[in-house]
Design a protein around this motif. Sequence first.
Motif, short mmCIF file in Angstrom:
data_model
loop_
_atom_site.label_atom_id
_atom_site.label_comp_id
_atom_site.label_asym_id
_atom_site.label_seq_id
_atom_site.Cartn_x
_atom_site.Cartn_y
_atom_site.Cartn_z
N ASP A 63 0.83 -1.20 0.00
CA ASP A 63 0.00 0.00 0.00
C ASP A 63 0.86 1.26 0.00
O ASP A 63 0.57 2.22 -0.71
CB ASP A 63 -0.92 -0.01 1.23
CG ASP A 63 -1.79 1.23 1.29
OD1 ASP A 63 -2.66 1.41 0.41
OD2 ASP A 63 -1.59 2.05 2.21
N HIS A 64 1.95 1.26 0.77
CA HIS A 64 2.86 2.41 0.77
C HIS A 64 3.51 2.60 -0.59
O HIS A 64 3.72 3.74 -1.04
CB HIS A 64 3.93 2.23 1.84
CG HIS A 64 3.39 2.36 3.23
ND1 HIS A 64 4.10 1.97 4.35
CD2 HIS A 64 2.22 2.84 3.70
CE1 HIS A 64 3.39 2.20 5.43
NE2 HIS A 64 2.24 2.73 5.06
N ARG A 67 0.87 4.13 -2.89
CA ARG A 67 0.71 5.54 -2.51
C ARG A 67 1.84 6.38 -3.07
O ARG A 67 1.62 7.52 -3.54
CB ARG A 67 0.66 5.68 -0.99
CG ARG A 67 -0.64 5.25 -0.35
CD ARG A 67 -0.53 5.30 1.17
NE ARG A 67 -1.77 4.91 1.81
CZ ARG A 67 -2.71 5.75 2.20
NH1 ARG A 67 -2.55 7.06 2.00
NH2 ARG A 67 -3.81 5.32 2.78
N ALA A 68 3.06 5.85 -3.02
CA ALA A 68 4.20 6.60 -3.55
C ALA A 68 4.04 6.86 -5.05
O ALA A 68 4.35 7.95 -5.54
CB ALA A 68 5.49 5.82 -3.27
N LEU A 69 3.54 5.87 -5.78
CA LEU A 69 3.34 6.03 -7.22
C LEU A 69 2.31 7.13 -7.51
O LEU A 69 2.50 7.96 -8.42
CB LEU A 69 2.89 4.71 -7.83
CG LEU A 69 3.87 3.54 -7.72
CD1 LEU A 69 3.25 2.27 -8.30
CD2 LEU A 69 5.18 3.85 -8.41
N ASP A 411 -8.91 10.22 -3.53
CA ASP A 411 -9.39 9.82 -2.20
C ASP A 411 -8.64 8.58 -1.73
O ASP A 411 -8.48 7.62 -2.47
CB ASP A 411 -10.89 9.54 -2.24
CG ASP A 411 -11.70 10.79 -2.46
OD1 ASP A 411 -11.16 11.88 -2.22
OD2 ASP A 411 -12.87 10.67 -2.88
N GLY A 412 -8.17 8.63 -0.50
CA GLY A 412 -7.47 7.49 0.08
C GLY A 412 -5.98 7.53 -0.08
O GLY A 412 -5.27 6.75 0.57
N TYR A 413 -5.45 8.43 -0.92
CA TYR A 413 -4.01 8.47 -1.14
C TYR A 413 -3.32 9.64 -0.46
O TYR A 413 -2.10 9.69 -0.39
CB TYR A 413 -3.71 8.51 -2.64
CG TYR A 413 -3.91 7.18 -3.33
CD1 TYR A 413 -3.11 6.09 -3.00
CD2 TYR A 413 -4.89 7.00 -4.29
CE1 TYR A 413 -3.28 4.87 -3.61
CE2 TYR A 413 -5.08 5.78 -4.92
CZ TYR A 413 -4.27 4.72 -4.57
OH TYR A 413 -4.44 3.50 -5.18
N GLU A 428 7.81 7.56 6.19
CA GLU A 428 9.16 7.11 5.80
C GLU A 428 9.11 6.14 4.63
O GLU A 428 9.84 6.30 3.64
CB GLU A 428 9.88 6.48 6.98
CG GLU A 428 11.28 6.00 6.61
CD GLU A 428 12.01 5.35 7.77
OE1 GLU A 428 13.17 4.92 7.57
OE2 GLU A 428 11.43 5.25 8.87
N ASP A 429 8.28 5.10 4.71
CA ASP A 429 8.24 4.10 3.64
C ASP A 429 7.74 4.71 2.33
O ASP A 429 8.27 4.41 1.26
CB ASP A 429 7.34 2.94 4.05
CG ASP A 429 7.98 2.04 5.09
OD1 ASP A 429 9.19 2.21 5.35
OD2 ASP A 429 7.27 1.20 5.66
#
Length: 533
Positions: A63-64, A67-69, A411-413, A428-429
């Motif tokens: 998930d992290h 989110r980064a993408l 939404d959610g990111y 951090e991640d």
Amino acid sequence: MQAGYTRHVVVAGLLLVAAAVCVGVALAWWNRGYTPPAHPRPVPDGDQEIAWLHTPTAYEAWDHFVRALKRIERRGTIPHFFADDAHAYPHRTTTVPEVVIGRSDRLGRLHVRWYKVTEAVPQSRWVELLLQRSPAPLAIIAGWSSDRAAELAEALRDAPHPDKPVLLLTAATAEQVAADAAMTGPAGPTLLSLYDRTFRFCFSNRQMAEALSDFLLSEPSLRPHAGADPWLLAAGTAWCNPWAAAATLLASEIPAFAIDWQDDPFSLDLSLHLRRELTRRCSALADGPRLVLIRSQIPFSTGPVHQPNAAELDAIRHLLQHLPPPPQRTLLLVPTVTVPARRVLQALVQEESEVGQRLVAVTGDGISVNTLFRDREVAWPIRTLPIPLVLFAHADPFAWDEPEERERLPDGYALAAPPPGRVCSTTEDVEHFRRLVEVLLAAAYRTEPPVLLDSPRELGQALQKLEPPFFDTSGNRRGGSGEHIVVLRPSPPGAEDPLAEAVLEVYTRRPPPGAWFCLHRRLLYRFYHERTP
């Protein structure tokens, strides 16, 4: 009549139990050779694959990464970048999660797929299966620990394939790997030498030791010091401890302490580099004390949750016997993960309640910032651990989105900063993965012609030729920028906010590599004054 009926019921029940046992045994025998399906997915023509190898429970890490993408896509840090997350969260756990990324101004897309590592399908088996498919992955993202990274590197090294994938390590920090499986012999080869296409996106134990040592010796509130004039200290302590008084007369020498765990290669490797770097830097300081390191070796790291094992207790008592008298301050190196470190520090406080005024605990990245911030009520109760703690982070843990940035994210990111008195997961991640993808995409596409690379060999060469350089010649990430030091300072009586039990500070270097400065400072409140969203 009633007795006969009861007897028949009992007999029928026993027969049913026996039948169920027989069916269970038959099913176990029938499925004795069964393994879950492990089939790499096909790659569309013109595209390439990045294999993400992780355990089936690594949902938070995945998930992290996603989110980064999405943060890269919405922030525009990579021109024309897109991230299709339509299949990132499939309904069935047996389905391979996938994110498709690329650049709209370049031909070719990258399919990042999470292949789940299990006991039945270990990393070596995934390497075999992935290399049998055409095309093989362009790269593999893995290395969530140093031992797993070594196992995967050896599997790739030994695989018979003409153009094997690039290995991208995310969290494997060890410089050297154990020479034998029992970890009883001398240190073996360096981790990055096991497979010649390995690149490390995290900082190594050596780099962590360099950053931690540089910060500690430059921060007046944490660096070791001899306190007042040594002759005055000796006179004040001679009546209770003549040996300590004699030691203070050696004004340039302060005992420091290191505890490492022999069953943990990470602990041994980081301890070696911390001791080496602190000793070297202290001896080079004209106005600083010379540290005399006292090392305690713990044979194993298993033990109760909150009580030290026998060897740890011996090390604690030995430390307290040699601890310099106040107002001197020294260091305790605890290069390990949360539970052993917590056991040792809690026992120190139980033996000497004021030890936090004379000691600064130092560790690496084995204790995460989430342990101190989000999970501290259970994982790191500050009321029972009033000792300053210094640790390392590979990216900014408090890089939350500003209000105007949150409006641009789906939404959610969005990653909103918690209000004062509340907590959530750190960043951090997410920030670490964001940097990984930015570097990877900078190397993965040709400019002329504007297409995606189709050879792992070319990708490895492109990663080495990045401008400005991101890796050194051995594949390690270059140091000097990106390192973050996190300091937990338990609040003393009379602190700025009586409800706060600690202060959490994040430091980084000014560019170009220069003095450390405080990037974030956050008060931590007692949990009955805050809530987790």
